[in-house]
Design an enzyme around this catalytic site. Structure first.
Site, short mmCIF file in Angstrom:
data_model
loop_
_atom_site.label_atom_id
_atom_site.label_comp_id
_atom_site.label_asym_id
_atom_site.label_seq_id
_atom_site.Cartn_x
_atom_site.Cartn_y
_atom_site.Cartn_z
N HIS A 183 1.02 -1.14 -0.04
CA HIS A 183 -0.10 0.00 -0.04
C HIS A 183 0.65 1.24 0.06
O HIS A 183 0.85 2.11 -0.67
CB HIS A 183 -0.84 -0.01 1.23
CG HIS A 183 -1.70 0.96 1.30
ND1 HIS A 183 -3.09 1.35 0.93
CD2 HIS A 183 -1.63 2.32 1.96
CE1 HIS A 183 -3.65 2.38 1.18
NE2 HIS A 183 -2.82 3.06 1.62
N GLU A 184 1.94 1.18 1.15
CA GLU A 184 2.62 2.32 1.00
C GLU A 184 3.60 2.69 -0.17
O GLU A 184 3.80 3.76 -0.63
CB GLU A 184 3.45 2.54 2.56
CG GLU A 184 2.78 2.36 3.60
CD GLU A 184 1.52 3.69 3.63
OE1 GLU A 184 1.72 4.67 3.05
OE2 GLU A 184 0.57 3.41 4.33
N HIS B 257 1.86 4.68 -2.98
CA HIS B 257 1.75 6.21 -2.53
C HIS B 257 3.30 6.69 -2.90
O HIS B 257 3.31 7.43 -3.44
CB HIS B 257 1.66 6.42 -1.06
CG HIS B 257 0.11 6.30 -0.53
ND1 HIS B 257 -0.75 7.07 -0.98
CD2 HIS B 257 -0.23 5.50 0.45
CE1 HIS B 257 -1.95 6.96 -0.60
NE2 HIS B 257 -1.59 5.95 0.40
N GLU C 299 -4.65 7.69 -3.13
CA GLU C 299 -4.97 6.46 -2.69
C GLU C 299 -5.24 5.71 -3.75
O GLU C 299 -5.32 4.44 -3.33
CB GLU C 299 -6.23 6.85 -1.78
CG GLU C 299 -6.58 5.82 -0.88
CD GLU C 299 -5.67 5.23 0.17
OE1 GLU C 299 -4.70 6.18 0.54
OE2 GLU C 299 -5.84 4.32 1.24
#
Lengths: 492, 492
Positions: free
Chosen positions: A257-258, A261, A287
């Site tokens: 997820h990170e 980003h 996101e």
């Protein structure tokens, strides 16, 4: 002459961006390596940086430069538009309010972390009350007679209002709730992953997977923090993760997820470095990158097929006998307490809960002393289980402690955009599953870099998604994807 | 009215101190955790911070406030005097020169590190030439017709000149050289420590010893870096160390040294936090704290007696059969190449070499292209051995790469002050050896906190030493201490 104004304006905002990068690094430091006894001194430092940044953002010369410039070309026009927007917002917030928010939210995060660790809501409420008071004041200053919450949402998602979000959530909710009921009622439920998975091996796997998803370690690093986050832009984009020995998916999917980003920030056109368009355009688009990395790619049957073999190689037999069973374990749907650990079916219901509560807080329709009860009542209604302790409920997220009101709905907007991008990239990349089944999601991450990430903030949020997809964004692709995927796993 | 000016002045410099603290943390980040690919972006960030700091230090209101204040009491007078001094210096350096120095020295450190790793002087010379040009320009701007090198020395040691230092070195050198000759010619030479000492165990020991010397981990941390350093003030004072598995004294005594610096910063009166007097008063006094921790205390026969037992417990038998032999190994005198690893007899000869060369560089009496030859010739003359590679010679220290000209002599001044403080505290603490023999140097570290550290920059450098000692500082106590200690070990 007008070109001079553009050069002067860009030089000014470029230096401001460098100072913002410094302030961002200070935030990273605070959550990863800062000694515990430094919190009060750090608050002074953050307030001083905020004072400098506020003075630069409200510099009177900006208005003069903006009056004088006649930007030519898409890049210059986008730069000027971003400056004009930021300047307009900055001049509406008084300097002493901006500094007070910085000072309070620097300390409040530590108080929240202690309250969460002690499951002590009362210890956090005075601070939260103060944060809410300051953010309402900020929202009112920004809105100038309009809805303070709308003004705060616009900070994270330019052009969106609370009403837009409420409408989008209204379109999502019925099919999500129906899917949830079908899935939880299915006769066949996938078995969960159980066992103990060593921290060091988890972190090694997370690093390898981060690299496979395109994270550039020469311009970033991974550390441990309470709440996973990505921080920085351009050539210094750092992420954090966390490790639970009983749940390796926590570390792994937080990391992916990170990395989504971070990839967005690392892949912006280098020509835009430290300029207004040299970063992700909005939290919703940000996101969309993290969620598509994590879910549509990372939790796909193809990629989890590769991951299953990799984890068996690294951890030995962990009691799941097939790749199909592992795919089910990765995507198991359960009404858990924690948003960041929620499955794709429940995730948006978590966000809707927070959206309704924070909007009510900002509009003065909910008092902070009633917040815990309101949270617990709503959770019981939406998830069918009672919150057993505050750290599983109202104290679980860092956001409100640091004043991030209006931020939560961008998580679901990101899911909606991720659904759209996924539909489009699948159409462009018919062989993607074969590559992901070999542990290589790079065709998809390169597609996203080319279509979305490299543009930074050159286009408006909705515009960058629309041009990447070739169609206007809507919730349907996300809902279709969720129904197909979870209908398949649960055979409903 | 005059009180208002004092309050306004203090509020301004307090915010400046907070921003300086931020810039300092950025420096720490760069040397410990920064991703390698971030160097150029970081240079922009440092330059932007330097621009902000320079503007604050040269703010026209400071002169007005200084004109208006009539400070009462020692603290207010010291605060105003420090501000006046800093303001006078800052206004003499043009903003663009200050920014250029920040930008160049941010990049030059990385170039130095690569050149040192490759033993490639030529790769570093263009950068060093540029740094020297900028620092000469800065020295000239500061000196306003005087000696540029004196102006740079005064930055680190207020009130001292190159001539003062040359006179002090002249008084030290004959007895040091004579001691060196006697010691190296002694029939009985202590055996060195040999073997392999695990990194993790070394770091654990270093942390325990740091705590014993009073380092407050709740307001600091220890990391690994190429060059050990201490960074920060007040409640966030971080140190770094390095580890060599064949030489545990490197890690251990680097750590004790940096703990001396850090203790000075951590122990300043909390009322002075983020004010002009809220930090160590000069580099010479700073170094007196690090050197007395490291040498007069850490390398004493009493403390090494405790350390001998501790190391045998932790590492097993390492081939030295007695505490007396261990004391000799810790204090072995050898003409090594590296200043930071030098014994107490050779250390000041290293400093004298650097002082003479950098003073000549700054005065234009030595060209940078002749620097390596000048270094090697002088080293052969003073130490009796030829430099075998640049990383053992002219490339060994970080200082010149980041523009720290005029800094080296403060190391020897610190030794001189440490000698004075040691004479005084021994007279006050007759039982110190008994406590140190039990691993507890706290009577001495508390004496230093009370007599020196808590005052921060309340008094002038020489004044704080004189009042702590009860006599005027001079080189004799250091020379007497060295002759007694090494005369004993070498039986000369």
């Amino acid at each position: 002459m007008r070109n001079d104004a553009y050069e002067a304006l860009l030089a000014h905002v470029r230096e401001t961006a460098a100072l913002e990068s410094v302030a961002g690094r200070l935030g990273w430091d605070q959550e990863t390596v800062m000694p515990r006894g430094s919190a009060l001194q750090r608050a002074e430092e953050m307030a001083a940086m905020e004072g400098v940044l506020h003075a630069r953002r409200t510099d009177e010369r900006i208005a003069e430069w903006l009056d004088a410039v006649e930007p030519e070309g898409a890049v210059a026009k986008a730069q000027v538009a971003r400056v004009a927007r930021a300047h307009s917002r900055a001049t509406r917030v008084p300097a002493d309010l901006a500094q007070e928010i910085a000072r309070v939210t620097s300390v409040s995060q530590g108080i929240w972390a202690e309250a969460r660790a002690a499951d002590d809501v009362a210890a956090f409420l005075p601070t939260l009350t103060e944060v809410i008071r300051l953010k309402r004041e900020e929202g009112a200053a920004l809105a100038q007679g309009g809805d303070p919450y709308d003004a705060l949402v616009d900070d994270y998602e330019p052009g969106m209002t609370g009403a837009d979000i409420a409408a989008m959530f209204g379109a999502l909710r019925p099919r999500l709730v129906a899917l949830r009921e079908r899935v939880l009622g299915a006769a066949k439920q996938p078995a969960p992953l159980e066992g103990n998975f060593g921290s060091e091996a988890q972190l090694r796997l997370a690093r390898d997977v981060a690299a496979a998803f395109g994270y550039d370690f020469s311009r970033g690093r991974i550390d441990i923090a309470v709440h996973p986050f990505s921080s920085g832009s351009g050539n210094d984009v750092r992420i954090t993760t966390r490790v639970s020995e009983s749940d390796p998916f926590n570390c792994l999917y937080s990391t992916i997820h990170e990395v989504g980003h971070a990839a967005y920030e690392q892949n912006v056109d280098p020509d835009y470095l430290l300029t207004p368009i040299g970063q992700g355009v909005s939290m919703g688009v940000h996101e969309s990158q993290s969620r598509i990395f994590e879910n549509q790619l990372g939790r796909s049957e193809a990629f989890t097929g590769w991951l299953y073999g990799e984890m068996r190689d690294r951890f030995g037999d962990f009691g799941i006998g097939s790749a199909r069973g592992f795919f089910g374990a990765v995507n198991r749907v359960r009404p858990g307490y924690i948003r960041t650990e929620a499955d794709e079916v429940h995730y948006n219901l978590h966000v809707m809960l927070r959206f309704d509560l924070e909007r009510a807080l900002m509009r003065g329709q909910l008092d902070v002393t009633d917040l815990e009860t309101a949270w617990n009542d709503r959770f019981k209604a939406d998830f069918g289980v009672a919150v057993d302790r505050p750290s599983h409920g109202v104290l679980q997220d860092v956001h409100w402690s640091v004043g991030l009101f209006g931020y939560f709905p961008t998580y679901t907007l990101g899911n909606v955009y991720a659904g759209c991008l996924h539909r489009a990239l699948r159409a462009d990349l018919p062989d993607l599953d074969a590559r992901m089944a070999a542990g290589d999601p790079s065709p998809a991450t390169e597609w996203l870099r080319e279509k979305v990430q490299r543009h930074g903030a050159l286009m408006a949020p909705r515009e960058v998604i629309a041009q990447a997809c070739g169609f206007e964004p809507s919730p349907e692709p996300l809902l279709d994807y969720l129904e197909a995927k979870f209908g398949g796993i649960y055979e409903v």
